[in-house]
Scaffold this motif. Structure first.
Motif, PDB file in Angstrom:
ATOM      1  N   TYR A   1      13.003  67.990  32.181  1.00 39.87           N
ATOM      2  CA  TYR A   1      11.604  67.364  32.602  1.00 39.87           C
ATOM      3  C   TYR A   1      10.707  68.582  33.993  1.00 39.87           C
ATOM      4  O   TYR A   1      11.086  69.146  33.719  1.00 39.87           O
ATOM      5  CB  TYR A   1      12.655  66.589  34.330  1.00 39.87           C
ATOM      6  CG  TYR A   1      13.540  65.832  33.437  1.00 39.87           C
ATOM      7  CD1 TYR A   1      13.466  64.363  33.520  1.00 39.87           C
ATOM      8  CD2 TYR A   1      14.596  66.260  33.146  1.00 39.87           C
ATOM      9  CE1 TYR A   1      13.850  63.254  33.291  1.00 39.87           C
ATOM     10  CE2 TYR A   1      15.426  64.973  33.552  1.00 39.87           C
ATOM     11  CZ  TYR A   1      15.315  63.540  32.633  1.00 39.87           C
ATOM     12  OH  TYR A   1      15.956  62.708  32.321  1.00 39.87           O
TER      13      TYR A   1
ATOM     14  N   SER B   1       7.102  69.173  35.648  1.00 44.38           N
ATOM     15  CA  SER B   1       6.380  68.353  36.679  1.00 44.38           C
ATOM     16  C   SER B   1       4.954  70.157  36.567  1.00 44.38           C
ATOM     17  O   SER B   1       5.049  71.041  36.374  1.00 44.38           O
ATOM     18  CB  SER B   1       6.320  68.002  37.912  1.00 44.38           C
ATOM     19  OG  SER B   1       6.044  68.078  38.926  1.00 44.38           O
TER      20      SER B   1
ATOM     21  N   GLY C   1       6.542  68.439  41.737  1.00 43.78           N
ATOM     22  CA  GLY C   1       7.346  67.358  41.431  1.00 43.78           C
ATOM     23  C   GLY C   1       7.229  66.825  41.939  1.00 43.78           C
ATOM     24  O   GLY C   1       8.048  65.220  42.169  1.00 43.78           O
TER      25      GLY C   1
ATOM     26  N   SER D   1       5.518  64.258  40.552  1.00 42.44           N
ATOM     27  CA  SER D   1       5.901  63.236  39.279  1.00 42.44           C
ATOM     28  C   SER D   1       6.145  64.275  38.226  1.00 42.44           C
ATOM     29  O   SER D   1       6.127  65.534  38.054  1.00 42.44           O
ATOM     30  CB  SER D   1       4.881  62.614  38.800  1.00 42.44           C
ATOM     31  OG  SER D   1       3.326  63.498  38.364  1.00 42.44           O
ATOM     32  N   TRP D   2       6.480  63.409  37.016  1.00 46.10           N
ATOM     33  CA  TRP D   2       7.728  63.986  35.346  1.00 46.10           C
ATOM     34  C   TRP D   2       7.660  63.363  34.528  1.00 46.10           C
ATOM     35  O   TRP D   2       7.318  62.602  34.248  1.00 46.10           O
ATOM     36  CB  TRP D   2       8.762  63.985  36.660  1.00 46.10           C
ATOM     37  CG  TRP D   2       9.447  64.972  37.642  1.00 46.10           C
ATOM     38  CD1 TRP D   2       9.539  64.642  38.511  1.00 46.10           C
ATOM     39  CD2 TRP D   2       9.969  66.012  37.701  1.00 46.10           C
ATOM     40  NE1 TRP D   2      10.293  65.567  39.805  1.00 46.10           N
ATOM     41  CE2 TRP D   2      10.160  66.235  39.312  1.00 46.10           C
ATOM     42  CE3 TRP D   2      10.647  67.606  37.010  1.00 46.10           C
ATOM     43  CZ2 TRP D   2      10.849  67.924  39.658  1.00 46.10           C
ATOM     44  CZ3 TRP D   2      10.420  68.363  37.520  1.00 46.10           C
ATOM     45  CH2 TRP D   2      11.165  68.736  38.221  1.00 46.10           C
TER      46      TRP D   2
ATOM     47  N   THR E   1      12.247  64.082  44.228  1.00 46.22           N
ATOM     48  CA  THR E   1      11.306  63.895  44.744  1.00 46.22           C
ATOM     49  C   THR E   1      11.615  62.560  43.465  1.00 46.22           C
ATOM     50  O   THR E   1      10.622  61.961  42.776  1.00 46.22           O
ATOM     51  CB  THR E   1      11.580  65.084  43.046  1.00 46.22           C
ATOM     52  OG1 THR E   1      12.128  64.610  42.144  1.00 46.22           O
ATOM     53  CG2 THR E   1      11.184  66.086  43.737  1.00 46.22           C
TER      54      THR E   1
END
Length: 356
Positions: free
Chosen positions: A200, A202, A206, A208-209, A168
């Protein structure tokens, strides 16, 4: 919150059915199973394979998968009462996950690779995941979207039931993701990964976080990804009702928290401690959805952790609510109860109610 009667177990992992009725916990001894939301527990016959390090359950609780440190992958098809070894290779198995119907399984060897099965563990395929310190896996309800976390600080995802994996791009500090730090919503889009470097979130499987400053060791998610529970071994338990944007401490005195699990609606939460399992239950209020389906009316609602019945009333000016005999079926792709009705000749109203 209350402590259940599952005393004496040092739980490494807890899993439960979508409605929270079936619970399995593994750890220092033989796996223990409850079929009544933790009121009573039985110890099953898997002592020869103990200790298990991780366990996962199908949505109805009939099928389970567990991994044994230094052993193999094991499965149960009778609510965890008995377990059998699969054809998986021997190794230091550390993590596993299951689709909602229990057919698609994924398991990982620590400092090894990730294996998949599409037939409830009868046979296994080697994936293209790199050799790493894999310690946590999560699956979407249909088993197509998977997420894997390495203790080395990397997160990988798969969109084809684990045959192929890609990074990711999120790589935290080494050893920051330890414990069982990843959870997934039923659709596989809402992911949460927690560790000593932060938590984290998303919302796009996955791609972007976003990061919050809450640190954790174990995490679990409701089916829609909105309700989360997070804990550390030596700290408070935190919960979120908005997919991790905000977190609230439960103000339970700090204990050695060891594992967490959530029902599909997020209203039954389980937390392991050094001498057993605690449970928190909140009365759910599932939303009833109505939609046309050909010449019928389709009704659906998230699987609740408390019994509800579907009722109909032809006139809201009366109290003549009638409990319908149409038994819903569980949709394994989204963890909704579903049923359909033939149209009537007039208007009607429907509701979900707790049985008398």
């Amino acid at each position: 919150s209350r402590q259940t009667s599952a005393g004496g177990l040092y739980p490494f992992s807890i899993a439960e059915s979508a409605d929270g009725k079936i619970i399995v916990a593994v750890g220092s001894g033989s796996p223990v199973v409850s079929t009544n939301s933790g009121l009573t527990w039985t110890t099953n016959t898997a002592s020869a394979y103990s200790p298990f390090y991780d366990v996962a359950s199908s949505a109805d609780g009939t099928k389970m998968v567990g991994v044994s440190i230094g052993g193999s992958v094991l499965v149960s098809t009778n609510f965890g009462n008995t377990w059998i070894q699969t054809s998986s290779p021997q190794g230091g198995w550390f993590a596993c996950a299951s689709s909602a119907d229990g057919s698609k399984l994924v398991a990982a060897i620590y400092n090894g690779t990730i294996y998949t099965s599409t037939n409830s563990g009868a046979t296994w395929l080697t994936s293209d995941a790199p050799s790493s310190g894999w310690n946590s896996l999560a699956s979407s309800a249909d088993g197509t979207k998977l997420v894997a976390v390495s203790n080395g600080g990397s997160i990988y995802t798969s969109t084809n039931s684990g045959l192929n994996w890609k990074s990711t791009g999120l790589a935290s500090n080494p050893n920051s993701f330890s414990g069982h730090p990843v959870a997934s919503s039923a659709d596989g889009n809402h992911l949460v990964a927690t560790g000593t470097g932060g938590t984290y979130i998303s919302t796009n499987a996955g791609s972007s976080w976003s990061q919050t400053n809450i640190t954790g060791y174990w995490v679990a998610s409701s089916a829609d990804g909105s309700k989360l529970i997070l804990c550390r071994q030596d700290s408070q338990i935190y919960t979120s009702t908005n997919s991790g944007l905000d977190w609230v401490s439960t103000n339970i005195p700090g204990k050695m928290w060891l594992a967490v699990a959530s029902s599909a609606d997020g209203c039954e939460l389980l937390v392991g401690v050094a001498n057993g399992i605690w449970i928190c239950q909140v009365t759910p209020s599932p939303q009833l959805n109505l939609a046309p389906l050909g010449n019928q009316l389709a009704l659906s609602w998230p699987v609740p952790s408390t019994n509800f019945v579907l009722q109909q009333n032809m006139d809201l000016g009366t109290t003549n609510w009638v409990t319908l005999t149409n038994l819903p079926t569980l949709n394994f792709t989204n963890l909704y109860n579903e049923t359909s009705l033939s149209p009537s000749n007039g208007s009607g109203f429907f509701r979900l109610a707790t049985p008398p």
